[in-house]
Write a protein that holds these residues in place. Structure first.
Motif, mmCIF file in Angstrom:
data_model
loop_
_atom_site.group_PDB
_atom_site.id
_atom_site.type_symbol
_atom_site.label_atom_id
_atom_site.label_comp_id
_atom_site.label_asym_id
_atom_site.label_seq_id
_atom_site.Cartn_x
_atom_site.Cartn_y
_atom_site.Cartn_z
ATOM 1 N N UNK A 152 26.030 -10.444 -40.458
ATOM 2 C CA UNK A 152 27.261 -9.996 -40.225
ATOM 3 C C UNK A 152 27.434 -8.436 -40.396
ATOM 4 N N UNK A 153 26.585 -7.928 -41.215
ATOM 5 C CA UNK A 153 26.162 -6.499 -41.499
ATOM 6 C C UNK A 153 25.716 -5.497 -40.086
ATOM 7 N N UNK A 154 25.015 -6.463 -39.420
ATOM 8 C CA UNK A 154 24.386 -5.778 -38.009
ATOM 9 C C UNK A 154 25.422 -6.031 -37.065
ATOM 10 N N UNK A 155 26.369 -6.952 -37.044
ATOM 11 C CA UNK A 155 27.368 -7.009 -36.157
ATOM 12 C C UNK A 155 28.355 -5.820 -36.755
ATOM 13 N N UNK A 156 28.654 -5.722 -37.873
ATOM 14 C CA UNK A 156 29.917 -4.711 -38.067
ATOM 15 C C UNK A 156 29.254 -3.410 -37.915
ATOM 16 N N UNK A 157 27.950 -2.954 -38.232
ATOM 17 C CA UNK A 157 27.350 -1.737 -37.727
ATOM 18 C C UNK A 157 27.421 -1.513 -36.209
ATOM 19 N N UNK A 158 27.139 -2.470 -35.646
ATOM 20 C CA UNK A 158 26.956 -2.323 -34.289
ATOM 21 C C UNK A 158 28.669 -1.767 -33.783
ATOM 22 N N UNK A 159 29.642 -2.778 -34.113
ATOM 23 C CA UNK A 159 30.954 -2.498 -33.997
ATOM 24 C C UNK A 159 31.320 -1.089 -34.294
ATOM 25 N N UNK A 160 30.904 -0.366 -35.501
ATOM 26 C CA UNK A 160 31.107 0.784 -35.896
ATOM 27 C C UNK A 160 30.400 1.690 -34.978
#
Length: 145
Positions: free
Chosen positions: A130-138
Motif C-alpha cells: 500500500x505504501x508503494x502505491x501511495x508513494x506512486x500516487x504522490x
C-alpha cells in the motif's frame, strides 16, 4: 514440486486457479479501499486488463502469482526442466513473462505507471505494498504540478 500429485489432483488444483478476484487481489483491493482509494478492477480498456487501476492517477497494478509469472526464473526454470510436462510449463511461463513485459511497455507508452506485486509480498507485507502505491500516487501528483 507438484510431481507427487496424480493427474486428477493436478487437474483439480489447476481448475481452481482463477484469473481474477484472486486472494491476493482482494487483499490489496481491500487495503486500498480502507485507505480511501477508489479503483477499477480488471480494467478491460487497458492492455493486459490490469487487476487494479487508479484511473485518476493513471496507475495500473498487477498482482502476479510467483509460479505463473516466473518469479526467480533462473531458479525456477532448471527445476521445471526436471519435472513432469517440463516443455509445456517452460513455454507457458516464458510466454507469460514476455507478455508481462509487452504489456508494461504498452502501458508506459500510453502514459500509465505500472506497478507489479508478487503474491507473497502482498500476503506478507500488505502495508508495504500500500505504501508503494501511495508513494506512486504522490509522485504522480507532484509531477502534475
Amino acid at each position: 514440486m507438484a510431481d507427487d500429485l496424480t493427474k486428477e489432483q493436478r487437474h483439480k488444483n489447476m481448475k481452481n486457479i482463477h484469473g481474477k478476484d484472486t486472494k491476493i487481489e482482494v487483499m490489496l483491493r481491500k487495503a486500498l479501499w480502507n485507505k480511501g482509494y477508489r479503483y477499477r478492477k480488471n480494467y478491460k480498456k487497458l492492455p493486459g486488463s490490469p487487476d487494479i487501476v487508479l484511473t485518476k492517477y493513471k496507475i495500473a497494478i498487477f498482482c502476479d502469482g510467483e509460479f505463473f509469472h516466473g518469479k526467480d526464473w533462473e531458479v525456477l526454470k532448471p527445476r521445471l526442466e526436471k519435472s513432469n510436462n517440463s516443455e509445456y510449463w517452460i513455454k507457458k511461463i516464458s510466454r507469460n513473462r514476455e507478455r508481462d513485459k509487452e504489456i508494461n511497455k504498452r502501458l508506459l507508452f500510453e502514459g500509465w505507471t505500472v506497478i507489479r506485486f508478487w503474491g507473497n509480498d502482498i500476503k506478507k507485507h500488505i502495508d508495504e505494498c500500500v505504501k508503494v502505491v501511495e508513494e506512486t500516487i504522490l509522485d504522480t501528483v507532484l509531477e502534475e504540478k
